[in-house]
Write an enzyme that holds these catalytic residues in place. Structure first.
Site, PDB file in Angstrom:
ATOM      1  CE1 TYR A  34     -15.468  38.742  40.795  1.00 20.80           C
ATOM      2  CE2 TYR A  34     -16.023  38.190  42.996  1.00 20.80           C
ATOM      3  CZ  TYR A  34     -16.343  37.773  42.069  1.00 20.80           C
ATOM      4  OH  TYR A  34     -17.266  37.330  41.478  1.00 20.80           O
ATOM      5  CG  LEU A  35     -13.917  46.342  45.325  1.00 14.00           C
ATOM      6  CD1 LEU A  35     -14.492  47.540  44.948  1.00 14.00           C
ATOM      7  CD2 LEU A  35     -12.568  46.442  46.652  1.00 14.00           C
ATOM      8  CD  GLU A  37     -20.120  44.610  54.443  1.00 13.59           C
ATOM      9  OE1 GLU A  37     -20.762  44.755  52.921  1.00 13.59           O
ATOM     10  OE2 GLU A  37     -20.435  45.531  55.197  1.00 13.59           O
ATOM     11  N   GLY A  38     -15.758  42.699  53.220  1.00 12.13           N
ATOM     12  CA  GLY A  38     -14.658  42.970  53.729  1.00 12.13           C
ATOM     13  C   GLY A  38     -13.790  44.805  53.342  1.00 12.13           C
ATOM     14  CG  HIS A  39     -12.673  44.565  50.126  1.00  7.41           C
ATOM     15  ND1 HIS A  39     -12.572  43.617  48.860  1.00  7.41           N
ATOM     16  CD2 HIS A  39     -10.790  44.850  49.668  1.00  7.41           C
ATOM     17  CE1 HIS A  39     -11.616  43.129  48.703  1.00  7.41           C
ATOM     18  NE2 HIS A  39     -10.869  43.248  48.943  1.00  7.41           N
ATOM     19  CG  ASP A 155      -3.606  39.582  53.921  1.00  8.21           C
ATOM     20  OD1 ASP A 155      -3.958  38.526  53.736  1.00  8.21           O
ATOM     21  OD2 ASP A 155      -5.072  40.446  52.869  1.00  8.21           O
ATOM     22  CB  SER A 191     -10.858  38.056  46.598  1.00  6.80           C
ATOM     23  OG  SER A 191     -11.031  39.958  46.549  1.00  6.80           O
ATOM     24  NE  ARG A 192      -5.812  34.440  45.889  1.00  5.29           N
ATOM     25  CZ  ARG A 192      -4.671  35.590  46.379  1.00  5.29           C
ATOM     26  NH1 ARG A 192      -4.640  35.657  47.618  1.00  5.29           N
ATOM     27  NH2 ARG A 192      -3.652  35.273  45.804  1.00  5.29           N
TER      28      ARG A 192
END
Ligand code: PAF
Length: 289
Positions: A34-35, A37-39, A155, A191-192
């Site tokens: 659930y990629l 912009e952070g990814h 994280d 993603s959450r």
């Protein structure tokens, strides 16, 4: 090189072996899909550092407790493939649960337990979480054989776990921890975030504001961790229907408490809150001036 999609560990290892044989570096971005912009920013960073980039997409069951959101965790192969293509990823590794855990998750005999830094904060609220993360990341490292790996600072505690894992197990992998990507109003990308109802989405900005209030307090000379903690907590408590799991300032490398910070201390303000059914985590690292 176009986008290669692989689903088995054997194929992944063979693909990486041929890249390594050419003397190239492999940058690895592990994700649960659930990629967003952070990814994408991790992928861009990996591309700037490495010759090829591998992204894994695997919603890892062993890092979810039975009461958590494993089954409803957002998934979209189309969205992930599209983002990977747009950002020039070379290989997406998308194993199934049975590929990663052929005898089921209950039959895994090996545990990988990273001590001390996993006990507090996320570890206290999610006691089995980091063992699941350490296990799957070890398995992914062995499948992908990267030279470099890229994790988001959002994280924060997870990045300390991965650092310990790499050092203690002598993985020949360079760890890159990259800044948190935020929405315009400061909400950390996750993603959450799709779970947030409109009212919760507007309230969620308080987490970033609370971190900013901590920043201001430090700039105004506050050095007492208790006062910094209450500054953050008071800010969070201005929002209704918000429950604080934790909101604390601790030493950034060890997550240990210290009553009075001194100049040069690297500290991290760690926050986890629940807004309705959604749990948000965020943090900010500061060096005490
Ligand atoms: O941060 C995540 O998305 C996951 O914890 C990770 C590192 C991909 C392991 O499943």
């Amino acid at each position: 090189m176009g986008l290669t999609t692989l689903t088995t560990i054997r194929e992944m290892q063979a693909w990486s072996a041929s890249i390594l044989k050419e003397g190239k570096t492999i940058g690895f971005v592990p994700t649960m899909g659930y990629l967003h912009e952070g990814h994408a920013s991790l992928i861009r960073k990996a591309k700037s550092v490495c010759d090829v980039v591998v992204v894994s997409v695997f919603v890892n069951p062993t890092q979810f407790a039975p009461n958590e959101d494993f089954t409803k965790y957002p998934r979209s192969i189309e969205r992930d493939t599209e983002l990977a293509l747009t950002n020039g990823v070379d290989c997406v590794f998308m194993p199934s649960a049975s590929e990663m855990y052929p005898n089921g998750t209950d039959s895994v005999r090996t545990t990988i337990s990273v001590n001390t830094i996993t006990e507090k904060f996320e570890g206290a609220f999610r006691p089995t979480h980091f063992a699941g993360v350490a296990l799957v990341v070890t398995k992914l490292f062995l499948a992908v054989q990267p030279t470099d790996t890229f994790f988001g600072r959002k994280d924060y505690q997870q990045t300390l776990v991965i650092k310990s894992l790499i050092e203690d197990l002598n993985f020949p992998i360079r760890l890159h921890v990259e800044p948190t990507m935020r929405e315009k109003d400061g909400l950390a990308m996750s993603s959450r975030n799709v779970y947030l109802q409109p009212q919760e989405r507007s309230s969620s900005v308080i987490v970033f504001r609370a971190l900013s209030s901590c920043n201001n307090a430090i700039a105004n000379g506050i050095r007492s961790s208790a006062i910094l903690d209450s500054t953050i907590q008071e800010s969070l408590n201005t929002v209704e229907n918000l429950t604080i799991d934790y909101a604390e300032c601790v030493l950034a490398d060890t997550l240990e408490r210290k009553a009075e910070f001194v100049s040069g201390d690297k500290i991290v303000a760690l926050i986890a809150v629940r807004l309705g059914t959604v749990r948000l985590i965020d943090n900010e690292v500061f060096v005490i001036p």
